[in-house]
Scaffold this active site. Structure first.
Site, PDB file in Angstrom:
ATOM      1  N   TRP A   1       0.820  -1.214   0.000  1.00  0.00           N
ATOM      2  CA  TRP A   1       0.000   0.000   0.000  1.00  0.00           C
ATOM      3  C   TRP A   1       0.849   1.256   0.000  1.00  0.00           C
ATOM      4  O   TRP A   1       0.494   2.249  -0.636  1.00  0.00           O
ATOM      5  CB  TRP A   1      -1.020  -0.008   1.139  1.00  0.00           C
ATOM      6  CG  TRP A   1      -2.134  -0.966   0.846  1.00  0.00           C
ATOM      7  CD1 TRP A   1      -2.414  -2.131   1.492  1.00  0.00           C
ATOM      8  CD2 TRP A   1      -3.093  -0.867  -0.234  1.00  0.00           C
ATOM      9  NE1 TRP A   1      -3.490  -2.758   0.890  1.00  0.00           N
ATOM     10  CE2 TRP A   1      -3.922  -2.010  -0.161  1.00  0.00           C
ATOM     11  CE3 TRP A   1      -3.323   0.069  -1.250  1.00  0.00           C
ATOM     12  CZ2 TRP A   1      -4.967  -2.234  -1.066  1.00  0.00           C
ATOM     13  CZ3 TRP A   1      -4.362  -0.156  -2.151  1.00  0.00           C
ATOM     14  CH2 TRP A   1      -5.172  -1.291  -2.054  1.00  0.00           C
TER      15      TRP A   1
ATOM     16  N   ASP B   1      -1.870   6.717   6.216  1.00  0.00           N
ATOM     17  CA  ASP B   1      -2.931   5.898   5.625  1.00  0.00           C
ATOM     18  C   ASP B   1      -3.334   4.853   6.658  1.00  0.00           C
ATOM     19  O   ASP B   1      -2.716   3.801   6.767  1.00  0.00           O
ATOM     20  CB  ASP B   1      -2.421   5.233   4.346  1.00  0.00           C
ATOM     21  CG  ASP B   1      -3.443   4.257   3.759  1.00  0.00           C
ATOM     22  OD1 ASP B   1      -4.550   4.116   4.333  1.00  0.00           O
ATOM     23  OD2 ASP B   1      -3.121   3.625   2.731  1.00  0.00           O
TER      24      ASP B   1
ATOM     25  N   LYS C   1     -12.531  -1.529   5.978  1.00  0.00           N
ATOM     26  CA  LYS C   1     -11.877  -2.452   6.898  1.00  0.00           C
ATOM     27  C   LYS C   1     -12.477  -2.312   8.305  1.00  0.00           C
ATOM     28  O   LYS C   1     -12.982  -3.267   8.845  1.00  0.00           O
ATOM     29  CB  LYS C   1     -10.370  -2.211   6.939  1.00  0.00           C
ATOM     30  CG  LYS C   1      -9.602  -2.815   5.758  1.00  0.00           C
ATOM     31  CD  LYS C   1      -9.616  -1.975   4.519  1.00  0.00           C
ATOM     32  CE  LYS C   1      -8.951  -2.649   3.337  1.00  0.00           C
ATOM     33  NZ  LYS C   1      -8.130  -1.761   2.546  1.00  0.00           N
TER      34      LYS C   1
HETATM   35  C1  LIG Z   1      -7.590  -1.233   1.447  1.00  0.00           C
HETATM   36  C2  LIG Z   1      -6.497  -0.237   1.543  1.00  0.00           C
HETATM   37  C3  LIG Z   1      -6.365   0.821   0.639  1.00  0.00           C
HETATM   38  C4  LIG Z   1      -7.259   0.991  -0.575  1.00  0.00           C
HETATM   39  O1  LIG Z   1      -8.518   1.359  -0.259  1.00  0.00           O
HETATM   40  P1  LIG Z   1      -9.561   1.679  -1.470  1.00  0.00           P
HETATM   41  O2  LIG Z   1     -10.796   1.968  -0.729  1.00  0.00           O
HETATM   42  O3  LIG Z   1      -9.633   0.447  -2.311  1.00  0.00           O
HETATM   43  O4  LIG Z   1      -9.032   2.819  -2.211  1.00  0.00           O
HETATM   44  C5  LIG Z   1      -5.343   1.717   0.836  1.00  0.00           C
HETATM   45  N1  LIG Z   1      -4.488   1.595   1.864  1.00  0.00           N
HETATM   46  C6  LIG Z   1      -4.576   0.585   2.751  1.00  0.00           C
HETATM   47  C7  LIG Z   1      -3.604   0.504   3.876  1.00  0.00           C
HETATM   48  C8  LIG Z   1      -5.576  -0.359   2.623  1.00  0.00           C
HETATM   49  O5  LIG Z   1      -5.675  -1.368   3.504  1.00  0.00           O
END
Ligand SMILES: *Cc1c(COP(=O)(O)O)cnc(C)c1O
Length: 360
Positions: free
Chosen positions: A102, A172, A196
């Site tokens: 990521w 993030d 999540k």
């Molecule tokens: C799932 C995830 C993303 C992507 O999320 P989207 O909603 O598909 O854009 C980005 N960063 C992390 C750490 C993630 O777990």
């Protein structure tokens, strides 16, 4: 009806109590005679839902008053671009810490809009640990430092917040937000895709410190512009209203569980139980350095990839689903976000022991 234990990395399991509430309120929300999905986002009923969700998130995370909370669209990936749009000019340097899949995606997107310095990279040990802070090559005066507190695919997590001095720290938190208390004041920007630990996919929550607003590039697409969004209460366009409402229901559920201290106790215990079962098995193996192991995403491999298919099929028969590792790494991964009860982890550990007896 039979519900499974869903170990999906995202979209992920939601608390059953929340799903039941959504069902009960589906046709008629609080006597309005309609679903939240059908309501005007400008009306009083939705206004109260939106405000309550923000207030509950502020309470859960103890968000200081000089931060805005935004409910935006496009998930975390849209924010990969929004961050440089809001915080840089094309010749600015932004520092990124690369701890896995990521981080890499965030870096790739930022490179399209500004200069990126990868200040640390865990490539040397195949992204199985966090690069030691002492070795980071940060840029003096960087626009920000970006990192990924929890790498959802690799299962690597920062167990403390890195010190980057006065440079805004951008995180993030897609797969770790609300898993435990955090000190929001340490961050310039926190963002998270919702699927999540918050709610439905597509929604992103952005928490941004006030002094970082007002810096967007003139050509920033309006829906990416945090300042414009903040000025309109995230309703510059039609928001993802139903997802916002679901997120609010999840925040209320977390409060009923006892807030983030209670979540931390439960999540710590779940992770400890699963890692202990893996480490003690002499059969399963987790590749991550023990001091960087994720509480939320637990990858593990079996002694032979030939066992993967029978493992997954047997698990499914026991109501334990979505355990396959990411297509880029193979093996297994159990995602154990807030909504996964200890009973789910116990059931998984029990199944893992049975499988080992038969195949070990
Ligand atoms: C799932 C995830 C993303 C992507 O999320 P989207 O909603 O598909 O854009 C980005 N960063 C992390 C750490 C993630 O777990």
């Amino acid at each position: 009806m039979s519900r499974v234990f869903n170990f999906s990395p995202g979209p992920a399991a939601l608390p059953e109590e929340v799903l039941a509430q959504l069902r009960d309120e589906m046709l008629d929300w609080h006597g309005e005679g309609m679903s939240v999905m059908e309501m005007s986002h400008r009306g009083k009923p939705f206004g109260s839902i939106a405000q309550q969700a923000e207030a509950d998130l502020r309470e859960l995370l103890s968000i200081p008053s000089d931060y805005k909370v935004l409910f935006l669209q496009g998930g975390a990936t849209a924010q990969f671009a929004a961050i440089p749009f809001n915080l840089t000019r094309p010749d600015s340097v932004a520092d990124y810490i690369n701890t896995g899949a990521w981080s890499k995606k965030a870096i790739g997107e930022a490179k399209r809009y500004c200069k990126v310095n990868v200040a640390a990279d865990a490539a040397a040990d195949n992204y199985s640990s966090i690069p030691d802070r002492a070795g980071w090559r940060l840029t003096p005066g960087a626009a920000y430092v970006h990192y990924t507190p929890n790498e959802t695919i690799g299962g690597v997590e920062f167990l403390s917040v890195p010190d980057v001095g006065d440079v805004p720290l951008v995180a993030d938190m897609s797969s770790t937000i609300l898993s435990r208390p955090i000190d929001v004041g340490r961050f310039g920007v926190i963002y998270a895709g919702a699927q999540k630990n918050i709610g439905p996919a597509g929604l992103a929550v952005v928490i941004v410190r006030d002094d970082l607003l007002g810096r967007a590039r003139p050509d920033t697409p309006t829906v990416f512009d945090w300042t414009a969004m903040a000025a309109d209460g995230s309703m510059l366009n039609t928001p993802a209203s139903y997802s916002w409402y679901v997120a609010g229901a999840v925040f209320q559920w977390i409060k009923r569980q006892g807030g983030l201290e209670a979540m931390a106790r439960l999540n710590g215990a779940k992770a400890e139980r699963l890692y202990a079962a893996i480490d003690g098995s002499g059969f399963y193996r987790n590749p991550v350095r023990p001091d960087c192991r994720s509480w939320m995403n637990v990858p593990f491999v079996l002694p032979s990839a030939d066992l993967d298919k029978p493992f997954l099929e047997g698990a499914r028969a026991e109501g334990l689903v979505a355990l396959a590792g990411h297509r880029s790494v193979g093996g297994m991964r159990a995602s154990i976000y807030n909504a996964m009860p200890m009973a789910g982890v116990e059931a998984l550990v029990g199944y893992m022991q049975d499988f080992q007896q038969k195949h070990g």
